[in-house]
Enzyme design. Sequence first.
Site, PDB file in Angstrom:
ATOM      1  CE  LYS A  93      -7.929 -11.535  -4.186  1.00 55.41           C
ATOM      2  NZ  LYS A  93      -8.075 -10.072  -4.257  1.00 55.41           N
TER       3      LYS A  93
HETATM    4  O1  LIG Z   1      -2.580 -12.641  -2.430  1.00 55.66           O
HETATM    5  C1  LIG Z   1      -3.166 -11.570  -2.524  1.00 55.66           C
HETATM    6  C2  LIG Z   1      -4.086 -11.309  -3.527  1.00 55.66           C
HETATM    7  C3  LIG Z   1      -4.654 -10.083  -3.602  1.00 55.66           C
HETATM    8  N1  LIG Z   1      -4.338  -9.100  -2.712  1.00 55.66           N
HETATM    9  C4  LIG Z   1      -4.965  -7.786  -2.895  1.00 55.66           C
HETATM   10  O2  LIG Z   1      -3.938  -6.822  -3.197  1.00 55.66           O
HETATM   11  C5  LIG Z   1      -4.166  -5.609  -2.505  1.00 55.66           C
HETATM   12  C6  LIG Z   1      -3.061  -5.377  -1.495  1.00 55.66           C
HETATM   13  O3  LIG Z   1      -3.303  -4.205  -0.765  1.00 55.66           O
HETATM   14  P1  LIG Z   1      -2.221  -3.517   0.217  1.00 55.66           P
HETATM   15  O4  LIG Z   1      -2.972  -2.387   0.809  1.00 55.66           O
HETATM   16  O5  LIG Z   1      -1.061  -3.081  -0.620  1.00 55.66           O
HETATM   17  O6  LIG Z   1      -1.846  -4.532   1.225  1.00 55.66           O
HETATM   18  C7  LIG Z   1      -5.548  -5.754  -1.889  1.00 55.66           C
HETATM   19  O7  LIG Z   1      -6.504  -5.314  -2.832  1.00 55.66           O
HETATM   20  C8  LIG Z   1      -5.691  -7.246  -1.681  1.00 55.66           C
HETATM   21  O8  LIG Z   1      -7.037  -7.661  -1.687  1.00 55.66           O
HETATM   22  C9  LIG Z   1      -3.432  -9.360  -1.726  1.00 55.66           C
HETATM   23  O9  LIG Z   1      -3.107  -8.501  -0.888  1.00 55.66           O
HETATM   24  N2  LIG Z   1      -2.863 -10.580  -1.657  1.00 55.66           N
END
Ligand SMILES: O=c1ccn([C@@H]2O[C@H](COP(=O)(O)O)[C@@H](O)[C@H]2O)c(=O)[nH]1
Length: 271
Positions: A93
């Site tokens: 990001k």
């Molecule tokens: O809008 C967003 C952007 C990035 N993320 C990232 O994706 C993963 C989600 O992890 P889970 O454990 O499957 O919830 C994580 O790295 C976030 O920083 C997001 O969730 N939403």
Amino acid sequence: MTRQQLFEQIKEKESFLCVGLDTDIKKIPKHLLDAEDPIFEFNKKIIDATKEYAVAYKPNTAFYEAHGAKGWESLQKTLEYIPKDIFTIADAKRADIGNTSSMYARAFFENMDFDSVTVAPYMGSDSVKPFLEFDRKWVILLAATSNPGGLDFQDVIVSSDGEKLYERVIRKSAEWGNANNIMYVVGATRPEALIGIRRLVPEHFLLIPGVGAQGGDLKAVCKYGMNKHCGLLVNSSRGIIYSDSTEKFAEAAGKEAHKIQVEMAEILQRL
Ligand SMILES: O=c1ccn([C@@H]2O[C@H](COP(=O)(O)O)[C@@H](O)[C@H]2O)c(=O)[nH]1
């Protein structure tokens, strides 16, 4: 990696699953803590167990940066361990003024050789364009994120015809590149947003985080977000990598990834 190569992976594996490598030293099985690099040991086993079902891996760089130089080393080793035909996403990001963005781009595309990096659009065109100067590399721009606070700014109406800020981000940024080098992040927790987003960018890939631990619904995401070539990479991190905390963690992660892949294969067959 090119768009065509990504399509081929999706077809071959009947999957559009992205496995998130959000590897938290506090959550990995205790027996790995004696290893020289426990984070890399964990990732290796997760990759071995899930690579048959995944078309992408997304390490979130925060989980590596938190450990300083050693964390960057674990990230680099993880990247090198991922099979070359699988798409890689540095979920970092980033973005800044132009010359600084160029350095971020070099860090992830030249120094580390990721296929893509997530980029925050808030600083506008000159902060994003330096990332687009690399052949076969991708910018994944934050649009409508999965977190509740995403609504604070992204959904603010910015024009008299009712355009929301995230829609403006997509409409404008689509002019800076094309479907071969830009993707957008849209949270699985807000599938309704996908209807309008597909009108703006029918051909672009969308990276969809938020299934699994955040409760997003894969079927709803596919209903509103899929295009005729699939056009989606759906990420699950915690839901896969922490599905078991014993010595059988990798086997459990493999089973979880397989379960999602089977569901994806059924959806792809209906395309
Ligand atoms: O809008 C967003 C952007 C990035 N993320 C990232 O994706 C993963 C989600 O992890 P889970 O454990 O499957 O919830 C994580 O790295 C976030 O920083 C997001 O969730 N939403």
